[in-house]
Every structure is written in structure tokens, then in C-alpha cells.
Design a protein around this motif. Structure first.
Motif, PDB file in Angstrom:
ATOM      1  N   PHE A  36       0.801  -1.221   0.000  1.00 55.92           N
ATOM      2  CA  PHE A  36       0.000   0.000   0.000  1.00 55.92           C
ATOM      3  C   PHE A  36       0.838   1.277   0.000  1.00 55.92           C
ATOM      4  O   PHE A  36       0.289   2.374   0.027  1.00 55.92           O
ATOM      5  N   ASP A  37       2.163   1.150  -0.004  1.00 51.17           N
ATOM      6  CA  ASP A  37       3.023   2.330   0.080  1.00 51.17           C
ATOM      7  C   ASP A  37       3.678   2.697  -1.244  1.00 51.17           C
ATOM      8  O   ASP A  37       4.565   3.547  -1.277  1.00 51.17           O
ATOM      9  N   GLY A  38       3.265   2.035  -2.314  1.00 56.15           N
ATOM     10  CA  GLY A  38       3.752   2.410  -3.638  1.00 56.15           C
ATOM     11  C   GLY A  38       5.127   1.905  -4.002  1.00 56.15           C
ATOM     12  O   GLY A  38       5.736   2.411  -4.962  1.00 56.15           O
ATOM     13  N   LEU A  39       5.653   0.913  -3.282  1.00 57.34           N
ATOM     14  CA  LEU A  39       6.972   0.378  -3.625  1.00 57.34           C
ATOM     15  C   LEU A  39       6.935  -0.281  -5.002  1.00 57.34           C
ATOM     16  O   LEU A  39       5.914  -0.828  -5.417  1.00 57.34           O
ATOM     17  N   GLU A  40       8.067  -0.234  -5.686  1.00 58.42           N
ATOM     18  CA  GLU A  40       8.121  -0.666  -7.079  1.00 58.42           C
ATOM     19  C   GLU A  40       9.213  -1.701  -7.312  1.00 58.42           C
ATOM     20  O   GLU A  40      10.164  -1.817  -6.539  1.00 58.42           O
ATOM     21  N   LYS A  56       4.806  -1.208 -10.386  1.00 58.27           N
ATOM     22  CA  LYS A  56       4.331  -1.231  -9.006  1.00 58.27           C
ATOM     23  C   LYS A  56       4.146  -2.667  -8.510  1.00 58.27           C
ATOM     24  O   LYS A  56       3.674  -3.531  -9.244  1.00 58.27           O
ATOM     25  N   ILE A  57       4.519  -2.886  -7.268  1.00 57.66           N
ATOM     26  CA  ILE A  57       4.379  -4.198  -6.635  1.00 57.66           C
ATOM     27  C   ILE A  57       2.954  -4.342  -6.112  1.00 57.66           C
ATOM     28  O   ILE A  57       2.432  -3.443  -5.455  1.00 57.66           O
ATOM     29  N   VAL A  58       2.321  -5.472  -6.410  1.00 58.63           N
ATOM     30  CA  VAL A  58       0.949  -5.682  -5.948  1.00 58.63           C
ATOM     31  C   VAL A  58       0.916  -6.239  -4.525  1.00 58.63           C
ATOM     32  O   VAL A  58       0.020  -5.918  -3.743  1.00 58.63           O
ATOM     33  N   CYS A  59       1.911  -7.068  -4.178  1.00 58.00           N
ATOM     34  CA  CYS A  59       1.943  -7.632  -2.828  1.00 58.00           C
ATOM     35  C   CYS A  59       3.318  -8.223  -2.551  1.00 58.00           C
ATOM     36  O   CYS A  59       4.155  -8.362  -3.452  1.00 58.00           O
ATOM     37  N   GLY A  94      15.992  -4.879  -8.886  1.00 55.63           N
ATOM     38  CA  GLY A  94      15.887  -4.470  -7.489  1.00 55.63           C
ATOM     39  C   GLY A  94      14.520  -3.877  -7.194  1.00 55.63           C
ATOM     40  O   GLY A  94      13.611  -3.887  -8.034  1.00 55.63           O
ATOM     41  N   TYR A  95      14.379  -3.359  -5.978  1.00 58.24           N
ATOM     42  CA  TYR A  95      13.159  -2.678  -5.550  1.00 58.24           C
ATOM     43  C   TYR A  95      13.455  -1.191  -5.363  1.00 58.24           C
ATOM     44  O   TYR A  95      14.602  -0.797  -5.151  1.00 58.24           O
ATOM     45  N   ARG A  96      12.399  -0.391  -5.409  1.00 61.58           N
ATOM     46  CA  ARG A  96      12.585   1.062  -5.268  1.00 61.58           C
ATOM     47  C   ARG A  96      11.442   1.663  -4.464  1.00 61.58           C
ATOM     48  O   ARG A  96      10.275   1.302  -4.647  1.00 61.58           O
ATOM     49  N   ASP A  97      11.812   2.582  -3.583  1.00 61.29           N
ATOM     50  CA  ASP A  97      10.829   3.386  -2.867  1.00 61.29           C
ATOM     51  C   ASP A  97      10.774   4.743  -3.566  1.00 61.29           C
ATOM     52  O   ASP A  97      11.698   5.551  -3.425  1.00 61.29           O
ATOM     53  N   PRO A  98       9.721   5.023  -4.338  1.00 60.87           N
ATOM     54  CA  PRO A  98       9.684   6.267  -5.115  1.00 60.87           C
ATOM     55  C   PRO A  98       9.582   7.528  -4.267  1.00 60.87           C
ATOM     56  O   PRO A  98       9.873   8.621  -4.753  1.00 60.87           O
TER      57      PRO A  98
END
Length: 230
Positions: A36-40, A56-59, A94-98
Motif C-alpha cells: 500500500f506504500d507504492g513500492l516498485e 508497481k508491486i501488488v503484494c 531491485g526494488y525502489r521506494d519512489p
């Protein structure tokens, strides 16, 4: 005294989350948590190797092995980000916090704690593939592409939720408008049906691409035509 030998083979070691001997663990998904925080997810492909793309990551999902991974709708299924490795369609980077542009390579600690705690708290029969263990809302605007008339046309249907079964399979749930008895339609409603089991289901798209298609964007329409015809 002769030292006692203890057999610590995989059949004598029990997995913490499933209760199964390690030799029987198939590394299925056993718990999911919505993002729910928009991580990608970040990925690259060979068409533009110097460019990073985001999705965007769904879960987040906890596997039987204890590994926690981000999950994204990818082509015609939902997959762990870390398993995406296709030169043409994309490679996970990788993952990203926009919100702060941080890039990281493992699931956030708070998500790992949530998944592990929930997996230990909730008891279910993991061998029963028909049982829906969880159902979470889709919060990223995923759409399913359904074709019609032998690929001559297609429709975009919003994914309402994602359902985790006892065998680790995650299914996209769509609304059958003819079966709606009350609104708003919520996860678990009897009017929902599975996208992956629909004979005309082809692909998933997130909201940005889906909206371009709805707006008749020429490039988006050309891209989906190539996918369907391919």
C-alpha cells in the motif's frame, strides 16, 4: 562411550511455517501482504539496456522456504520479482521506494515481520488446493486482457482482488457483472471469477498502460496487437 550419531536429514527437520519435513517443502507461497506504500520493482531489458523501468508491486509473498519477495503481474501471471529474467521482456534489478528514491534488494523488514507473524498465527491445510487462504484487494489498477471473436477484439477488465490458494497459486479475481447482488463488490464476493481460468484471458496490464489503451493511444494499441497476435 561411543558418541551418538544423530540423523539430521531433511525428513527429520520440520519447516517452521508449514510444519512439513524440509524434504517435502516445495517453496510455494504461503502468505501474502498487499503493498500500500507504492513500492516498485525495477527492471531492464535488451531494447534499452541503459534504462531502468519501474512496475508497481501488488503484494509481498512469503514462501515455504522463508524467503519474502515482491510480486508483480507479469505478462499472463503473477510472479516473484526476483524470478524475472528475460532478455526481451525484462530482468529484475531491485526494488525502489519512489518517495525517497531508495533502491534495495530484499523485502522490507516490516513486511517480512508481518508475513512471518501471520503465517505462524493462521493455521490452514496447505494440502487442500481448493481452499482460499487469503484474498487481498488489488491496489495498483491491474487490468486483465480478454480477447473475443477469435482475437479480432479484446476488452480490459479491472482486477478486483488476488486470491491465494492452499497450493500457493495466486489468482486474479474479476467481477461478473451479471452476478453482482450488492455493491460495492468486495474481495471474496460470490460474483468474482478467476482471470487465469477464463478461456479468453491473455495478459495483465497495470493502470497506466490500460488507460492508454482505453484512450486509443496508437502506440499502446500497436503493442497489445503484437502481443495478442504473437
Amino acid at each position: 562411550m561411543k558418541p551418538q550419531t544423530i540423523d539430521v536429514g531433511s525428513n527429520n527437520v520440520v519447516d517452521l511455517f508449514t510444519g512439513k519435513p524440509l524434504g517435502e517443502v516445495q517453496d510455494n507461497v504461503i502468505r501474502i501482504s498487499p503493498e500500500f506504500d507504492g513500492l516498485e520493482m525495477l527492471y531492464t531489458n535488451d531494447t534499452a539496456p541503459d534504462k531502468l523501468y519501474s512496475l508497481k508491486i501488488v503484494c509481498w509473498a512469503l514462501k515455504e522456504s522463508g524467503e519474502a519477495v515482491g510480486m508483480v503481474p507479469w505478462l499472463n501471471k503473477i510472479v516473484p520479482c526476483t524470478e524475472i529474467n528475460d532478455p526481451l521482456n525484462g530482468r529484475w534489478e531491485g526494488y525502489r521506494d519512489p518517495t525517497c528514491n531508495d533502491i534495495f534488494y530484499s523485502a522490507p523488514t516490516h513486511k517480512v515481520i508481518e508475513l512471518e507473524t501471520a503465517a505462524q498465527y493462521y493455521d490452514y491445510d496447505a494440502d487442500n488446493t481448493d481452499i482460499a487462504i487469503q484474498e487481498i484487494p488489488d491496489a495498483i489498477g491491474t487490468h486483465a486482457v480478454l480477447t473475443d471473436n477469435g482475437f479480432r477484439s479484446f476488452i480490459l477488465v479491472e482486477v478486483l482482488s488476488w486470491r491465494l490458494l492452499g497450493n500457493g497459486e495466486i489468482l486474479a479475481m474479476l467481477v461478473d457483472e451479471d452476478e453482482v447482488k450488492s455493491t460495492p463488490v468486495l474481495p471474496g464476493d460470490p460474483c468474482l471469477y478467476t482471470a487465469q481460468e477464463h478461456p479468453e484471458f491473455r495478459y495483465f496490464f497495470q493502470h497506466r498502460i490500460a488507460n492508454k489503451i482505453k484512450e486509443q493511444d496508437p502506440e499502446a494499441l500497436a503493442a497489445i496487437s503484437m502481443l495478442i497476435e504473437g
